[in-house]
Each structure stands twice: as structure tokens, then as C-alpha cells.
Design a protein around this motif. Structure first.
Motif, PDB file in Angstrom:
ATOM      1  N   ALA A  75       0.841  -1.197   0.000  1.00 44.05           N
ATOM      2  CA  ALA A  75       0.000   0.000   0.000  1.00 44.05           C
ATOM      3  C   ALA A  75       0.873   1.242   0.000  1.00 44.05           C
ATOM      4  O   ALA A  75       1.964   1.255   0.589  1.00 44.05           O
TER       5      ALA A  75
ATOM      6  N   THR B 165      -7.678   7.189   3.491  1.00 48.18           N
ATOM      7  CA  THR B 165      -7.831   5.803   3.928  1.00 48.18           C
ATOM      8  C   THR B 165      -8.364   5.778   5.354  1.00 48.18           C
ATOM      9  O   THR B 165      -8.588   6.820   5.966  1.00 48.18           O
TER      10      THR B 165
ATOM     11  N   TRP C 132      -3.735  -4.053   5.777  1.00 50.88           N
ATOM     12  CA  TRP C 132      -2.537  -4.185   4.935  1.00 50.88           C
ATOM     13  C   TRP C 132      -1.351  -4.684   5.749  1.00 50.88           C
ATOM     14  O   TRP C 132      -0.557  -5.497   5.274  1.00 50.88           O
TER      15      TRP C 132
ATOM     16  N   VAL D 194      -0.527   5.194   0.302  1.00 52.00           N
ATOM     17  CA  VAL D 194      -1.774   5.948   0.319  1.00 52.00           C
ATOM     18  C   VAL D 194      -1.672   7.127   1.287  1.00 52.00           C
ATOM     19  O   VAL D 194      -0.996   7.046   2.314  1.00 52.00           O
TER      20      VAL D 194
ATOM     21  N   GLN E 188      -2.499  -3.243  -2.955  1.00 47.81           N
ATOM     22  CA  GLN E 188      -2.917  -2.299  -3.993  1.00 47.81           C
ATOM     23  C   GLN E 188      -2.217  -2.583  -5.329  1.00 47.81           C
ATOM     24  O   GLN E 188      -2.629  -2.056  -6.349  1.00 47.81           O
TER      25      GLN E 188
END
Length: 263
Positions: free
Chosen positions: A232, A239, A247, A234, A255
């Protein structure tokens, strides 16, 4: 598009037949705080050591402010403008705050005494006070030995020492390894304030931590590793905490399409 302060591309790290990192892409912009998260054994400490020059990757490239660099040892990273604050802080307990802040950049006395290597302690104290004032840091008097400081004060001194060396808009990268481990609430708040202040000055900060509340307080974005693979990348305002935990634990799908899935 702004040039990243630090960019890693396709980083692999092998220890014999063991793959510690596989195809990691990572970047942090000037003035940005990126949390590097993952469970124990995820590879975050290994990646941090590659950024700091302590480990050489098996593959991939490292760029600092758009310039490809070869980091064979920590001194190479320091020359490129990348400073690491280790969990053990690397402070000299018997020396005072000013001496610790000026290790490696001591001010020598003028004239023959300077030629003989005598240090100007008063000048170093004045410079240290001015630099801490600029950072908005309040600690004990400059003459106090580090061994007499609280855990929070010691952490602030270690952070400030590195911040001074990378200070200036877009001029440096600061790597933090669990900066609030074993600190109390008030001491943690001190460290949070200093991290935000350094980012506001343009310092790019990579934060390795298990402390998710700290991450939410200071980070702009998180990169999450799981078993040596990036799963991930982000922004925190895009999020949720449950997604981050998913995750980290592997309960939430990556992702990205990993190299293993392609093969």
C-alpha cells in the motif's frame, strides 16, 4: 512535478536465498512525512538501512533530489543530505548538549590554540542555542550532560542534531526509527511537535513506527510493507485505520500487482 527528496526504485535485497525486499518503489517529497509501516519482519528496517547507507541493495537505484547516488556506507548518505536517527540515539552520555549537537562540526579556538585542536565551547553553546531557537526546541541548559536528561529530552536532542544538519527547504532527508519508543505521553508530544516543525521547514521525513496514533498525528502518507513487498502507498486522509491494519496484517489485498503474481 516536484522532484522527490529521496526516491528508491526497484529495490531488491537478498540474503543468500532469502528475499528480504522485492521490487520496492518508494519516494518522499521535501516537507512531507511518510510513515513506513509493517509488522515485524516486513522489511521496513532493511529498507531504512538501505536509505541510510548501512546496507547496499542487491538491485535497484537510489536518487537524492533527482541525482542517482551510490550509498556504500552511512557517511555517503550523510554527504548526500540523508541523516538517520537510530533507536539508541547515538548520543555521548558524558558530554553536554552543545557538544552532542556539534559532533563532527566542532568550532575551534582562534589562533595557535585552534591550530592545536582546542575547541571553543562557548561558541558552540551560542550556536547550539541559536539553532534550537530556530527549530523552536526547548531543552535543558546547553551545559547539562546528556546522561542527566529525561528520555524525551534525549530524543529531542538526537532529532535536533540531525535536523540541524539537514535543515533548509528541500535540503535534506531525515530517517526516524521508532522515535517515540519507550516515551511517555508528554515526551511523545514533544517529538511530534519537532517532527511537524522540521517538515514545515522543508525537511523530508521517513518515519518507521509501530505507533499508529503517532503516524496519524504527523504523517501525510503511509507506505506499508508485508513480507518484503510493498502492499500500500496511500495518503492518510484517503484511507481508514482499519484498512491500514488490514494491509499490515495481510488481511487486506495489496494495492499492487507483485512480481511474484506476474511470474
Amino acid at each position: 512535478m516536484m522532484t522527490a527528496a529521496l526516491r528508491l526504485t526497484g529495490i531488491d535485497m537478498h540474503y543468500g536465498y532469502v528475499r528480504a525486499l522485492t521490487g520496492i518503489d518508494f519516494h518522499v517529497q521535501p516537507g512531507e512525512v511518510v510513515g513506513l509501516l509493517g509488522d515485524n519482519g516486513a522489511g521496513k528496517s532493511t529498507l531504512l538501512k538501505i536509505m541510510s547507507g548501512a546496507h547496499r541493495p542487491s538491485g535497484g537505484t537510489v536518487e537524492v533530489h533527482g541525482r542517482k547516488v551510490e550509498l556504500h556506507e552511512p557517511s555517503d548518505a550523510a554527504r548526500a543530505g540523508v541523516q538517520m536517527v537510530y533507536q539508541d540515539l547515538a548520543l555521548v552520555d558524558a558530554q553536554d548538549i552543545a557538544t552532542n549537537l556539534n559532533i563532527g562540526r566542532e568550532i575551534l579556538r582562534r589562533g595557535p590554540l585552534g591550530w592545536l585542536g582546542f575547541v571553543d565551547h562557548k561558541a558552540m553553546r551560542r550556536r547550539s542555542e541559536a539553532e534550537l531557537d530556530r527549530l523552536g526546541v526547548r531543552t535543558a541548559p546547553m551545559t547539562r550532560p546528556v546522561e542527566m536528561l529525561s528520555g524525551g529530552q534525549r530524543q529531542v536532542v538526537a532529532l535536533a542534531r540531525s535536523a540541524i544538519r539537514v535543515a533548509g527547504a528541500g535540503q535534506g532527508v531525515l530517517l526516524l526509527d521508532e522515535p517515540t519508543a519507550a516515551l511517555g505521553y508528554e515526551q511523545t508530544k514533544q517529538v511530534e511537535a519537532l517532527i511537524r516543525r522540521m517538515a514545515a521547514e522543508g525537511v523530508a521525513i521517513v518515519l518507521v513506527t509501530h505507533n499508529l496514533p503517532l503516524c496519524h498525528e504527523v504523517a501525510d502518507r503511509v507506505v506499508i510493507l508485508n513480507r518484503g513487498v510493498k502492499v500500500a502507498d496511500v495518503r492518510l486522509d484517503e484511507t481508514e485505520n482499519d484498512h491500514i491494519v488490514g494491509w499490515i496484517t495481510g488481511a487486506r489485498p495489496s494495492q499492487f500487482v507483485t512480481r511474484q503474481e506476474i511470474s
